[in-house]
Design a protein around this motif. Structure first.
Motif, short mmCIF file in Angstrom:
data_model
loop_
_atom_site.label_atom_id
_atom_site.label_comp_id
_atom_site.label_asym_id
_atom_site.label_seq_id
_atom_site.Cartn_x
_atom_site.Cartn_y
_atom_site.Cartn_z
N VAL A 186 11.95 -12.33 13.28
CA VAL A 186 10.50 -12.54 13.21
C VAL A 186 9.92 -11.21 12.72
O VAL A 186 10.62 -10.20 12.66
N TYR A 245 0.52 -17.48 4.83
CA TYR A 245 0.71 -17.99 6.19
C TYR A 245 -0.15 -19.22 6.42
O TYR A 245 -1.10 -19.50 5.68
N ASN A 279 -2.57 -14.34 16.36
CA ASN A 279 -2.50 -14.95 15.03
C ASN A 279 -3.84 -15.59 14.67
O ASN A 279 -4.08 -16.77 14.90
N ILE A 296 2.98 -19.67 10.86
CA ILE A 296 4.17 -19.95 10.07
C ILE A 296 3.93 -19.17 8.78
O ILE A 296 2.98 -19.46 8.05
N PHE A 313 7.10 -25.65 21.29
CA PHE A 313 6.31 -24.49 20.90
C PHE A 313 4.90 -24.53 21.50
O PHE A 313 4.04 -23.75 21.09
N THR A 360 9.08 -17.24 8.32
CA THR A 360 9.27 -16.61 9.61
C THR A 360 8.03 -16.85 10.46
O THR A 360 7.15 -17.61 10.08
N ASN A 361 7.98 -16.18 11.59
CA ASN A 361 6.79 -16.16 12.43
C ASN A 361 6.30 -14.72 12.52
O ASN A 361 7.08 -13.78 12.42
N ASN A 400 -0.80 -22.56 12.87
CA ASN A 400 -0.54 -23.89 13.41
C ASN A 400 -1.18 -24.01 14.78
O ASN A 400 -0.77 -23.34 15.73
N TYR A 458 0.10 -20.34 16.45
CA TYR A 458 1.08 -19.40 15.91
C TYR A 458 1.12 -19.51 14.40
O TYR A 458 0.75 -20.52 13.83
N ASP A 477 3.25 -21.34 22.59
CA ASP A 477 3.06 -20.32 21.56
C ASP A 477 1.81 -20.54 20.72
O ASP A 477 1.40 -19.66 19.98
#
Length: 136
Positions: free
Chosen positions: A128, A65, A103, A83, A75, A96-97, A68, A81, A78
């Protein structure tokens, strides 16, 4: 500003249609039985290339992962988050997320068990993944 949306193609439309029904479907080589992801018109495993769509469990583990902190347009609400790349129980990996938890590196443990969930995003449903204990 709206989030960027996937643009279904003839090869990917069955994937998006299944997601809208709450199913995770990927392709399988008819000749070898190998499953694979991303959708494509022919199998990467056999010369004849015949494929079929199969519903998979939705179980996965966190493979990799990136968190971000500088969100793409749409976004902003969010961030931060993840990635992520998850490895499906059936073998293939997909981007996916991660949802259902904050996160942070402390929460995103490699190989942690995950379960698919589906989010509607401005007219399209995307798969997701959430930690298995959160998704249960």
């Amino acid at each position: 500003m709206p989030k960027a949306q996937p643009q279904p193609t003839p090869e990917t439309q069955p994937f998006w249609d299944a997601a809208a029904r709450g199913e995770l479907r990927i392709q399988r080589c008819v000749t070898t039985g190998e499953v694979f992801f991303y959708p494509r018109p022919c199998s990467p495993y056999a010369f004849d290339g015949e494929v079929e769509w199969v519903t998979v469990s939705g179980d996965a583990t966190l493979y990799s992962y990136n968190i971000n902190h500088r969100p793409a347009r749409g976004f902003e609400d969010d961030a931060p988050y993840a990635i992520a790349v998850v490895e499906l129980a059936e073998g293939p990996r997909m981007m996916t997320n991660i949802v259902g938890i904050e996160n942070t590196p402390e929460n995103l443990i490699l190989d942690m068990p995950l379960k698919v969930q589906f989010q509607e995003r401005d007219g399209i449903v995307v798969p997701v993944f959430a930690p298995a204990e959160v998704a249960a």
